[in-house]
Design a protein around this motif. Structure first.
Motif, PDB file in Angstrom:
ATOM      1  N   SER A   1       6.264  -0.907   2.189  1.00 48.13           N
ATOM      2  CA  SER A   1       5.129  -0.513   1.475  1.00 48.13           C
ATOM      3  C   SER A   1       5.140   0.826   0.434  1.00 48.13           C
ATOM      4  O   SER A   1       5.924   1.668   1.199  1.00 48.13           O
ATOM      5  CB  SER A   1       3.857  -0.734   2.096  1.00 48.13           C
ATOM      6  OG  SER A   1       3.594   0.113   2.723  1.00 48.13           O
ATOM      7  N   GLY A   2       4.221   1.066  -0.365  1.00 50.47           N
ATOM      8  CA  GLY A   2       4.042   2.390  -0.846  1.00 50.47           C
ATOM      9  C   GLY A   2       3.489   3.489   0.122  1.00 50.47           C
ATOM     10  O   GLY A   2       3.972   4.550   0.243  1.00 50.47           O
ATOM     11  N   ASN A   3       2.739   2.977   1.011  1.00 48.66           N
ATOM     12  CA  ASN A   3       2.247   3.878   2.241  1.00 48.66           C
ATOM     13  C   ASN A   3       3.347   4.260   2.916  1.00 48.66           C
ATOM     14  O   ASN A   3       3.689   5.487   3.496  1.00 48.66           O
ATOM     15  CB  ASN A   3       0.985   3.370   2.804  1.00 48.66           C
ATOM     16  CG  ASN A   3      -0.257   3.467   2.188  1.00 48.66           C
ATOM     17  OD1 ASN A   3      -0.358   4.068   0.971  1.00 48.66           O
ATOM     18  ND2 ASN A   3      -1.193   2.426   2.346  1.00 48.66           N
ATOM     19  N   ALA A   4       4.049   3.435   3.157  1.00 47.09           N
ATOM     20  CA  ALA A   4       5.363   3.398   4.476  1.00 47.09           C
ATOM     21  C   ALA A   4       6.175   4.463   3.779  1.00 47.09           C
ATOM     22  O   ALA A   4       6.687   5.012   4.249  1.00 47.09           O
ATOM     23  CB  ALA A   4       5.723   2.281   4.760  1.00 47.09           C
ATOM     24  N   ARG A   5       6.634   3.971   2.405  1.00 50.56           N
ATOM     25  CA  ARG A   5       7.599   5.022   1.731  1.00 50.56           C
ATOM     26  C   ARG A   5       6.936   6.484   1.544  1.00 50.56           C
ATOM     27  O   ARG A   5       7.646   7.372   1.781  1.00 50.56           O
ATOM     28  CB  ARG A   5       7.565   4.581   0.238  1.00 50.56           C
ATOM     29  CG  ARG A   5       8.588   3.655   0.189  1.00 50.56           C
ATOM     30  CD  ARG A   5       8.835   3.049  -1.330  1.00 50.56           C
ATOM     31  NE  ARG A   5       9.342   1.734  -1.282  1.00 50.56           N
ATOM     32  CZ  ARG A   5      10.004   1.060  -2.206  1.00 50.56           C
ATOM     33  NH1 ARG A   5      10.446   1.826  -3.370  1.00 50.56           N
ATOM     34  NH2 ARG A   5      10.749  -0.016  -2.206  1.00 50.56           N
ATOM     35  N   GLU A   6       5.791   6.779   1.646  1.00 51.11           N
ATOM     36  CA  GLU A   6       5.080   8.068   1.455  1.00 51.11           C
ATOM     37  C   GLU A   6       5.208   8.671   2.951  1.00 51.11           C
ATOM     38  O   GLU A   6       5.584   9.788   3.236  1.00 51.11           O
ATOM     39  CB  GLU A   6       3.534   8.015   0.888  1.00 51.11           C
ATOM     40  CG  GLU A   6       2.947   9.455   0.858  1.00 51.11           C
ATOM     41  CD  GLU A   6       1.710   9.363   0.184  1.00 51.11           C
ATOM     42  OE1 GLU A   6       0.649   9.391   1.030  1.00 51.11           O
ATOM     43  OE2 GLU A   6       1.312   9.017  -0.798  1.00 51.11           O
ATOM     44  N   ALA A   7       4.823   7.880   3.933  1.00 50.03           N
ATOM     45  CA  ALA A   7       5.040   8.395   5.242  1.00 50.03           C
ATOM     46  C   ALA A   7       6.583   8.727   5.432  1.00 50.03           C
ATOM     47  O   ALA A   7       6.765   9.714   6.093  1.00 50.03           O
ATOM     48  CB  ALA A   7       4.590   7.318   6.053  1.00 50.03           C
TER      49      ALA A   7
END
Length: 108
Positions: A9-15
């Motif tokens: 997800s976008g959040n996982a990519r950011e993390a």
């Protein structure tokens, strides 16, 4: 570190981006290693695709990823821009860099 981009997800990519940048600050990985991991795991691009995106040769990208290139700040910024990063100033002292990496919100 195999990551399935379809499930990221976008959040996982950011993390992942933040984790890898923190590893760079802690001197656990190099700029070239950071670029390679982000290119593959966040963007899912080949060297050919990424080199075309940022306007450099595949060989230059390969040299950067292997930490063999002598680059200008302009090229460094161009290479890291699609990943949401820019070249900046960091403390030379390992102790200060560790402090920055471990407690980025606590710095003045």
């Amino acid at each position: 570190m195999g990551v399935n981009l379809k499930n990221l997800s976008g959040n996982a990519r950011e993390a992942l981006l933040l984790t890898l940048v923190q590893q760079l600050y802690k001197d656990e990985i190099t700029e070239g290693m950071l670029l390679k991991q982000l290119r593959k795991q966040v963007l899912g691009l080949t060297q050919e695709q990424y080199a075309a995106l940022v306007g450099i040769s595949r060989r230059t990208l390969s040299d950067i990823e292997r930490d063999k290139a002598q680059l200008t700040l302009t090229v460094m910024n161009r290479v890291f821009r699609p990943l949401g990063l820019k070249v900046g100033l960091l403390p030379r002292s390992k102790a200060l860099l560790q402090k920055l990496a471990n407690n980025p919100g606590d710095t003045p």
